[in-house]
Design a protein around this motif. Structure first.
Motif, mmCIF file in Angstrom:
data_model
loop_
_atom_site.group_PDB
_atom_site.id
_atom_site.type_symbol
_atom_site.label_atom_id
_atom_site.label_comp_id
_atom_site.label_asym_id
_atom_site.label_seq_id
_atom_site.Cartn_x
_atom_site.Cartn_y
_atom_site.Cartn_z
ATOM 1 N N GLU A 22 38.371 24.099 4.495
ATOM 2 C CA GLU A 22 38.697 25.421 5.018
ATOM 3 C C GLU A 22 39.835 26.035 4.194
ATOM 4 O O GLU A 22 40.821 25.359 3.897
ATOM 5 C CB GLU A 22 39.145 25.329 6.482
ATOM 6 N N ALA A 23 39.726 27.296 3.745
ATOM 7 C CA ALA A 23 38.676 28.202 4.143
ATOM 8 C C ALA A 23 37.472 28.149 3.175
ATOM 9 O O ALA A 23 36.316 28.135 3.609
ATOM 10 C CB ALA A 23 39.218 29.625 4.199
ATOM 11 N N TRP A 29 35.569 35.624 7.659
ATOM 12 C CA TRP A 29 36.946 35.145 7.795
ATOM 13 C C TRP A 29 37.887 36.129 8.476
ATOM 14 O O TRP A 29 38.972 35.739 8.910
ATOM 15 C CB TRP A 29 37.497 34.748 6.428
#
Length: 879
Positions: free
Chosen positions: A155-156, A341
């Motif tokens: 992540e991310a 996101w």
């Protein structure tokens, strides 16, 4: 960033549901080909720090094409072809990696028609030392030998560093992982091991069960000399802790917390745990605190491995919170995932909210929601700035996604979720959460999907309320007054800001006019009878009629609202006189916190604040004292010489009675919070209060602890910090040795962090030099430098070191930690030093944290202005 004005420019307002999935965004993948399943095999070589892999990705071609675009970075592609279900094989005419957009483009020798295909890829990579992607972590075993682990942090947007993939959260797929490893090494992944076979070259191929459909950032695989506890059956889910060899005695508490949380969340969400097993894995080198990989959650050692008898209450609570946070994600984040996101705030804010609920249920005596006041204060502090941002804002690039992981995402997000829950009622709110998860499991959502589900369950205008908190930055101050000859309580809102931040030009005047839909909970006392009312303040003001003369009114009952309160003088006086008896600890905390914010906003003087906290001499709550002491530490930085000595006397006079009431050592029936309060008061007396008797006692206590005497952990931790504040070169050497040989992760960090507090320029230079060597892990070094920046007298040395070693620091430290390290610049109060900070960042960027950096710089301006405004008059008031 070309100048100071640009650094502090408020971000543009966010348009809800604005998409970043456009042809103009080179960081988004086309949707002509999408993945369905990855059959992934990896062979890590721990000695050479390399790996090879092959992956057969089952894809759906949605539109006829001869081009496939997916994500890859820092990989070498050795072989590619596309095969149809009928055996048709298409070969590449071009295979191109673009390191800037992190894209792999494959141009085929023929058109792939719509349907199901298998993309075959063979590739190579390096186990990097950047703590992201597929990376290398090391530890020293009991025999003094270095051991190597290959582990992941995706992540991310770093799964693409381990294997070519469609590395976007809405492109969910099933993952079938096989790890080919040396015999004797542990191999872990998201799901249960189902087969282990020996290969022709003497290695072992470990195959894992198929995962559920999930996002690439949740994939995990770990290989190395780890040991694993026996599985604990938690209602059919095997729960284990994996750890570096020799630390098995520190795993019991994590198993206890993990089992509790699995059951708690399954009940709260109304959905069984979605994985087939759960491993909690301690990693020696880890850039984040922990990571919610489905079924294979990774942690920093200090946040998982613990001896409950040797830690302070906050250290133990932090382990509990982090485990709870990550397990909350198994449902909220893993089972239901944000579409892109920009929505990561919802994952993290909700998990932060749930960690508090679960920890409060696990240990009610810790009073978690009172403790959360400190975290909410940190979020309010940032959100008061011009350079704050909306909780949700457009995310375009990987750097934008990385910059989302901040106090606004976690703490402000959790605070506004808590505000909504308390306004609607806990049961109604939970019904909405259950409805949301059941409706969207295995899929992806936008923020508004959650509000709509809660709105259906509650009948309240949830989306309208929450849009005002999520899609615009800042927060209000609610002004409270009596009108109509005392027959009406009038609540008025305006945007809150620190001194000078909201005045001047048209842009800032527009900010001043921001309005929120504020769910206000207030308590009204009439003839000593308390009533609680709920009011939605949406415009400039709202009136609350009262039938008789009131004793007092408290706005923000139980401190669940994300706003500050400013009372008319007579109402504040009525409230203050009853604070000790009529208000709960979190409500008293709010009075102190709002008062300190008023000092920063130039609505209260430092002297008035000191007089106010003087009335809290009989206070007994840990969190209230922590807030008072934090403000006293800030006041201590404003003055020198005789006025500082007078302040120290005032601090000692205020704190000693509170410490004396607790006694020198814990009683058998004492609460964990009182044990911690003793340590907090003791440390403040020895540092801010400069009490030499406390310093002597700290040295005696630490010596007793080193001899094996049972000394309370809170006093041990406080003694370390007291000694560091006035320590000698010999004590510094002792701390260095104890840091290197610490028996637990928590003790290691206590001694390491305290090294930055020694008030000697030569010792500070040694600490700074250590920070960029292997003596300090790169996961810890940025935070050591952050604390060094906060050293009252030697912080400028740390700042000039960071300037000088900027390139080395950026090459060596995890990228997500750079802007966190820079939080320490907020304390550079001397104007001549502050000016060098601003000048440096006019020519040096932190692209993965530009918004957070702008907030640090503005907060520095606020502090410099506070000193310029208050230092002289505060000094006069003291002398």
């Amino acid at each position: 960033m070309s100048d100071r004005a640009a650094l502090l420019k408020p971000p543009e307002p966010f348009v809800p549901n604005e998409t970043t999935e456009t042809p103009a965004n080179p960081h988004r993948l086309p949707r002509t080909v999408i993945p369905v399943r990855y059959d992934l095999t990896l062979r890590p070589d721990l000695d050479e720090a390399t790996f090879t892999g092959n992956c057969t990705t089952t894809v759906e071609v949605l539109t006829a094409t001869n081009t496939i675009v997916l994500n890859a970075v820092d990989l070498e592609i050795d072989e590619v072809h596309l095969e149809g279900l009928d055996g048709t094989r298409l070969h590449p005419e071009l295979v191109a990696l673009d390191s800037e957009t992190e894209r792999l483009t494959i141009e085929l020798d023929a058109i792939a028609e719509p349907g199901t295909w298998h993309l075959q890829l063979h590739f190579r990579g390096v186990l990097n030392d950047k703590l992201k992607g597929f990376y290398r972590s090391t530890f020293t075993d009991g025999d003094g030998n270095e051991q190597v682990i290959a582990t992941t942090q995706f992540e991310a947007t770093d799964a693409r560093r381990a294997f070519p993939c469609w590395d976007e959260p809405d492109l969910k797929a099933v993952f079938a992982v096989t790890l080919v490893v040396d015999p004797g090494l542990a191999a872990l992944s998201n799901s249960a091991e189902i087969e282990r076979t020996e290969t022709d070259d003497g290695k072992v191929a470990v195959r894992f069960a198929d995962t559920m459909k999930m996002s690439t950032y949740l994939v995990a695989f770990i290989v190395g000399p780890l040991e694993v506890t026996a599985p604990m059956d938690v209602d059919g889910t095997p729960l284990r802790v994996a750890y570096p060899k020799g630390k098995g005695h520190l795993t019991g508490y994590a198993l206890e917390v993990g089992a509790f949380c699995l059951r708690y969340f399954a009940d709260y969400y109304g959905i069984a745990y979605p994985g087939d097993k759960l491993d909690l894995v301690a990693i020696p080198d880890f850039a984040f605190g922990a990571m919610e990989n489905l079924g294979c959650v990774t942690f920093r050692e200090v946040l998982l491995l613990v001896d409950p008898e040797r830690v302070t209450q906050p250290e133990l609570a932090r382990v509990t919170e982090v485990i709870a946070h990550e397990l909350a994600h198994m449902w909220f984040g893993d089972l239901v995932t944000m579409r892109w996101w920009n929505g990561i705030w919802l994952n993290e804010a909700f998990a932060t909210f749930m960690e508090m609920l679960a920890t409060d249920a696990f240990r009610p005596e810790w009073e978690q929601w009172t403790s959360f006041g400190l975290a909410r204060s940190a979020a309010l502090d940032v959100d008061a700035l011009r350079s704050t941002r909306p909780v949700e804002y457009p995310v375009v690039s990987p750097e934008d996604a990385e910059g989302m992981f901040d106090v606004l995402t976690y703490e402000k997000g959790a605070a506004v979720v808590r505000m909504l829950e308390q306004y609607l009622g806990a049961e109604v709110f939970r019904d909405g959460i259950r409805r949301y998860l059941a409706r969207h499991q295995f899929t992806n959502t936008e923020t508004t999907d959650l509000w709509d589900a809660i709105e259906e369950a509650s009948g309240e205008p949830v989306r309208r309320i929450m849009d005002s908190w999520i899609f615009q930055g800042g927060f209000p101050v609610v002004e409270v007054d009596l009108v109509d000859d005392g027959g009406t309580i009038r609540l008025t809102q305006e945007r809150f800001g620190y001194a000078g931040d909201l005045g001047g030009d048209d842009e800032l005047e527009a900010l001043r006019g921001t309005r929120w839909a504020i769910p206000v909970i207030l308590t009204i006392s009439i003839n000593e009878v308390l009533t609680v009312e709920r009011v939605l303040l949406e415009g400039d003001s709202v009136d609350v009629p009262v039938v008789e003369e009131i004793d007092f009114v408290l706005v923000n009952t139980e401190g669940t609202g994300f706003y500050r309160v400013r009372y008319a003088p007579d109402l504040l006086a009525a409230l203050a006189t009853r604070a000790a008896t009529a208000l709960s600890p979190i409500e008293r905390y709010g009075l102190v916190d709002d008062a300190w914010a008023a000092v920063l906003a130039d609505q209260m003087t430092a002297a008035q604040f000191l007089d106010l906290v003087g009335s809290f001499a009989a206070e007994t709550d840990l969190s209230v004292w922590q807030r008072i002491i934090g403000a006293l530490g800030a006041l201590d930085r404003l003055i020198d010489g005789e006025p500082r000595e007078v302040l120290r006397e005032r601090v000692r006079a205020l704190l000693h009675p509170a410490l004396d009431r607790l006694g020198p050592a814990p009683a058998a029936d004492e609460t964990d919070r009182d044990r911690q309060l003793r340590g907090v008061l003791f440390e403040a007396l020895g540092t801010i209060g400069n009490d030499h008797n406390v310093g002597d006692r700290a040295r005696a206590l630490l010596a007793e602890s080193h001899r094996g005497t049972d000394v309370d952990a809170s006093l041990v931790a406080a003694s370390i910090n007291v000694i560091a504040a006035t320590g000698s070169a010999a004590e510094f050497e002792d701390f260095v040795a104890r840091f290197a040989a610490a028996p637990t992760p928590q003790e290691e960090l206590r001694y390491l962090s305290a090294l930055a507090d020694f008030d000697d320029p030569e010792l500070m230079q040694r600490v700074l030099a250590m920070s960029i060597t292997d003596q300090v892990r790169t996961q810890n070094a940025p935070y050591l430098l952050r604390r060094a920046l906060s050293n009252r007298n030697q912080g400028s040395l740390a700042w000039f070191f960071i300037q000088d070693k900027w390139e080395t620091i950026n090459e060596r430290f995890p990228s997500n930690s750079i802007v966190r390290m820079l939080e320490g610049i907020r304390t550079m109060l001397a104007p001549e030093v502050a000016s060098t900070v601003f000048a440096f960042f006019e020519t040096h960027e932190v692209p993965q944290g530009d918004k957070i950096l702008a907030q640090h710089l503005e907060r520095l301006e606020v502090n410099v202005a506070l000193r310029a405004r208050e230092a002289e008059r505060f000094a006069r008031s003291l002398t």
